[in-house]
Design an enzyme around this catalytic site. Structure first.
Site, PDB file in Angstrom:
ATOM      1  N   LYS A  15       0.827  -1.219   0.000  1.00  0.00           N
ATOM      2  CA  LYS A  15       0.000   0.000   0.000  1.00  0.00           C
ATOM      3  C   LYS A  15       0.860   1.268   0.000  1.00  0.00           C
ATOM      4  CE  LYS A  15      -2.072  -1.089   3.833  1.00  0.00           C
ATOM      5  NZ  LYS A  15      -1.314  -2.331   4.087  1.00  0.00           N
ATOM      6  N   ARG A  90      -9.105   0.935   9.141  1.00  0.00           N
ATOM      7  CA  ARG A  90      -8.688  -0.443   9.435  1.00  0.00           C
ATOM      8  C   ARG A  90      -9.737  -1.180  10.252  1.00  0.00           C
ATOM      9  NH1 ARG A  90      -2.730   0.621   9.250  1.00  0.00           N
ATOM     10  NH2 ARG A  90      -1.580  -1.315   9.441  1.00  0.00           N
ATOM     11  N   ARG A 129      11.819  -5.283   4.705  1.00  0.00           N
ATOM     12  CA  ARG A 129      11.470  -3.862   4.488  1.00  0.00           C
ATOM     13  C   ARG A 129      12.396  -2.922   5.259  1.00  0.00           C
ATOM     14  NH1 ARG A 129       5.417  -1.971   5.373  1.00  0.00           N
ATOM     15  NH2 ARG A 129       5.764  -2.694   7.500  1.00  0.00           N
ATOM     16  N   ARG A 162      11.763  -0.515  11.129  1.00  0.00           N
ATOM     17  CA  ARG A 162      10.794  -0.038  12.112  1.00  0.00           C
ATOM     18  C   ARG A 162      10.800  -0.914  13.362  1.00  0.00           C
ATOM     19  NH1 ARG A 162       5.518   0.458   8.338  1.00  0.00           N
ATOM     20  NH2 ARG A 162       4.674  -0.558  10.170  1.00  0.00           N
ATOM     21  N   ARG A 173       0.170  -8.720  13.398  1.00  0.00           N
ATOM     22  CA  ARG A 173      -0.482  -7.734  12.529  1.00  0.00           C
ATOM     23  C   ARG A 173      -1.335  -8.417  11.466  1.00  0.00           C
ATOM     24  NH1 ARG A 173       4.008  -4.209  10.364  1.00  0.00           N
ATOM     25  NH2 ARG A 173       2.347  -2.855   9.682  1.00  0.00           N
TER      26      ARG A 173
HETATM   27  P1  ADP Z   1       2.250  -1.892   3.173  1.00  0.00           P
HETATM   28  O1  ADP Z   1       2.243  -0.383   3.150  1.00  0.00           O
HETATM   29  O2  ADP Z   1       1.026  -2.469   2.530  1.00  0.00           O
HETATM   30  O3  ADP Z   1       2.511  -2.474   4.521  1.00  0.00           O
HETATM   31  P2  ADP Z   1       4.784  -1.582   1.755  1.00  0.00           P
HETATM   32  O4  ADP Z   1       4.478  -0.662   0.625  1.00  0.00           O
HETATM   33  O5  ADP Z   1       5.506  -1.028   2.920  1.00  0.00           O
HETATM   34  O6  ADP Z   1       3.444  -2.362   2.228  1.00  0.00           O
HETATM   35  O7  ADP Z   1       5.602  -2.813   1.130  1.00  0.00           O
HETATM   36  C1  ADP Z   1       6.126  -3.846   1.962  1.00  0.00           C
HETATM   37  C2  ADP Z   1       7.500  -4.264   1.438  1.00  0.00           C
HETATM   38  O8  ADP Z   1       7.345  -4.937   0.188  1.00  0.00           O
HETATM   39  C3  ADP Z   1       8.475  -3.120   1.190  1.00  0.00           C
HETATM   40  O9  ADP Z   1       9.767  -3.544   1.558  1.00  0.00           O
HETATM   41  C4  ADP Z   1       8.369  -2.868  -0.324  1.00  0.00           C
HETATM   42  O10 ADP Z   1       9.598  -2.379  -0.870  1.00  0.00           O
HETATM   43  C5  ADP Z   1       8.066  -4.269  -0.851  1.00  0.00           C
HETATM   44  N1  ADP Z   1       7.146  -4.273  -2.014  1.00  0.00           N
HETATM   45  C6  ADP Z   1       6.083  -3.461  -2.217  1.00  0.00           C
HETATM   46  N2  ADP Z   1       5.444  -3.786  -3.372  1.00  0.00           N
HETATM   47  C7  ADP Z   1       6.123  -4.845  -3.890  1.00  0.00           C
HETATM   48  C8  ADP Z   1       5.959  -5.646  -5.078  1.00  0.00           C
HETATM   49  N3  ADP Z   1       4.955  -5.418  -5.946  1.00  0.00           N
HETATM   50  N4  ADP Z   1       6.844  -6.648  -5.280  1.00  0.00           N
HETATM   51  C9  ADP Z   1       7.849  -6.878  -4.392  1.00  0.00           C
HETATM   52  N5  ADP Z   1       8.064  -6.172  -3.273  1.00  0.00           N
HETATM   53  C10 ADP Z   1       7.217  -5.156  -3.018  1.00  0.00           C
HETATM   54  P1  AMP Z   2       1.345   0.826   9.113  1.00  0.00           P
HETATM   55  O1  AMP Z   2       2.439   1.823   8.921  1.00  0.00           O
HETATM   56  O2  AMP Z   2       0.126   1.118   8.308  1.00  0.00           O
HETATM   57  O3  AMP Z   2       1.835  -0.583   8.905  1.00  0.00           O
HETATM   58  O4  AMP Z   2       0.890   0.952  10.634  1.00  0.00           O
HETATM   59  C1  AMP Z   2       1.786   0.700  11.698  1.00  0.00           C
HETATM   60  C2  AMP Z   2       1.009   0.552  12.988  1.00  0.00           C
HETATM   61  O5  AMP Z   2       0.346   1.781  13.327  1.00  0.00           O
HETATM   62  C3  AMP Z   2      -0.108  -0.496  12.995  1.00  0.00           C
HETATM   63  O6  AMP Z   2       0.357  -1.821  13.237  1.00  0.00           O
HETATM   64  C4  AMP Z   2      -1.010   0.020  14.122  1.00  0.00           C
HETATM   65  O7  AMP Z   2      -0.473  -0.283  15.401  1.00  0.00           O
HETATM   66  C5  AMP Z   2      -0.921   1.542  13.933  1.00  0.00           C
HETATM   67  N1  AMP Z   2      -1.974   2.000  12.998  1.00  0.00           N
HETATM   68  C6  AMP Z   2      -1.797   2.510  11.749  1.00  0.00           C
HETATM   69  N2  AMP Z   2      -2.966   2.831  11.190  1.00  0.00           N
HETATM   70  C7  AMP Z   2      -3.926   2.484  12.081  1.00  0.00           C
HETATM   71  C8  AMP Z   2      -5.360   2.518  12.073  1.00  0.00           C
HETATM   72  N3  AMP Z   2      -6.033   2.985  11.015  1.00  0.00           N
HETATM   73  N4  AMP Z   2      -6.016   2.093  13.181  1.00  0.00           N
HETATM   74  C9  AMP Z   2      -5.343   1.647  14.256  1.00  0.00           C
HETATM   75  N5  AMP Z   2      -3.995   1.549  14.322  1.00  0.00           N
HETATM   76  C10 AMP Z   2      -3.286   1.966  13.245  1.00  0.00           C
END
Ligand code: ADP
Ligand code: AMP
Length: 220
Positions: A15, A90, A129, A162, A173
């Site tokens: 995302k 969420r 990541r 992170r 998660r």
């Molecule tokens: P989310 O926001 O849904 O948690 P991220 O955008 O942070 O996901 O992506 C999670 C990890 O996967 C990151 O390390 C990113 O670089 C990698 N990633 C994202 N999209 C792809 C893809 N289409 N193919 C391979 N790796 C990806």
């Molecule tokens: P994310 O960066 O989206 O992976 O979010 C990291 C963490 O932030 C999550 O695991 C939750 O603990 C908190 N968080 C982010 N967005 C929300 C949401 N919409 N509602 C509740 N907790 C959230």
């Protein structure tokens, strides 16, 4: 004309990666609730202190805190002509609060893009990541490596893992996603807003599908 999009999908679906590219293409802000929380953590605000234990465990921060924080962000002028929401809503109460908030402003969502991946794919992505401390861009050691290890391609900031990037927190998660967030797929399908995107393609191909869907939904 505005373009108001929600990106839905499990942690690791891509995302944040897709939201950054889409926001750039459309010229609207990328609003990520996780990034907003991480700004509070960095600054050591009261909200940050409250949120930390939930985030590090992989649990959701309580709805009332999260809704207030996101509502404030969406009320800023840069969101007036649209936004890409990532990580919010969420829960069903968060989705209902978003509906109310937009209705009060006389606007509505244009589409909810559900980026679909299998759990094992999400776990592999989360495991590698790295996030930029400065601009929040994400990279992956194998799938999307930065040009120089430890340095953000976009702003030159330091890359870090992170505090919630532990295997235990990842599994928690994904469980929380299944229980509390996945009902939103049906919620938005019923509202006629859901567009499904195959998230297991390359970053570029996912983006192309997303752009095509947004063009239809927002008329551009
Ligand atoms: P989310 O926001 O849904 O948690 P991220 O955008 O942070 O996901 O992506 C999670 C990890 O996967 C990151 O390390 C990113 O670089 C990698 N990633 C994202 N999209 C792809 C893809 N289409 N193919 C391979 N790796 C990806
Ligand atoms: P994310 O960066 O989206 O992976 O979010 C990291 C963490 O932030 C999550 O695991 C939750 O603990 C908190 N968080 C982010 N967005 C929300 C949401 N919409 N509602 C509740 N907790 C959230």
């Amino acid at each position: 004309m505005g373009c108001r999009i929600v990106l839905l999908g499990m942690p690791g679906a891509g995302k944040g990666t897709q939201a950054d590219l889409l926001a750039q293409a459309l010229g609207v802000p990328h609003v990520a609730s996780g990034d907003l929380f991480r700004e509070h953590l960095e600054k050591g605000t009261e909200l940050g202190r409250l949120a930390r234990s939930y985030i590090d465990r992989g649990d959701l921060v309580p709805d009332e805190v999260t809704i207030g924080m996101v509502a404030e962000r969406l009320s800023r002028p840069d969101c007036a002509s649209g936004f890409i929401l990532d990580g919010f809503p969420r829960t069903v109460p968060q989705a209902e609060a978003l509906d109310r908030l937009l209705r009060e402003r006389g606007v509505a969502l244009d589409a909810v893009a559900y980026i679909r991946v299998r759990e094992e794919v999400a776990l592999a992505r989360l495991a590698g990541r790295w996030t930029c401390r400065q601009c929040g861009a994400v990279f992956h050691t194998l799938f999307n490596p930065p040009r120089q290890a430890g340095v953000c391609d976009i702003c030159g900031g330091e890359l870090y893992q992170r505090s919630d990037e532990t295997e235990e927190a990842h599994r928690r998660r994904l469980k929380v996603y299944q229980e509390q967030t996945s009902p939103l797929i049906d919620y938005y399908r019923r509202a006629g807003l859901l567009v499904e995107i195959d998230g297991e393609q390359s970053i570029e191909d996912v983006q192309a599908d997303l752009r095509a869907a947004v063009e239809v939904a927002c008329g551009r």
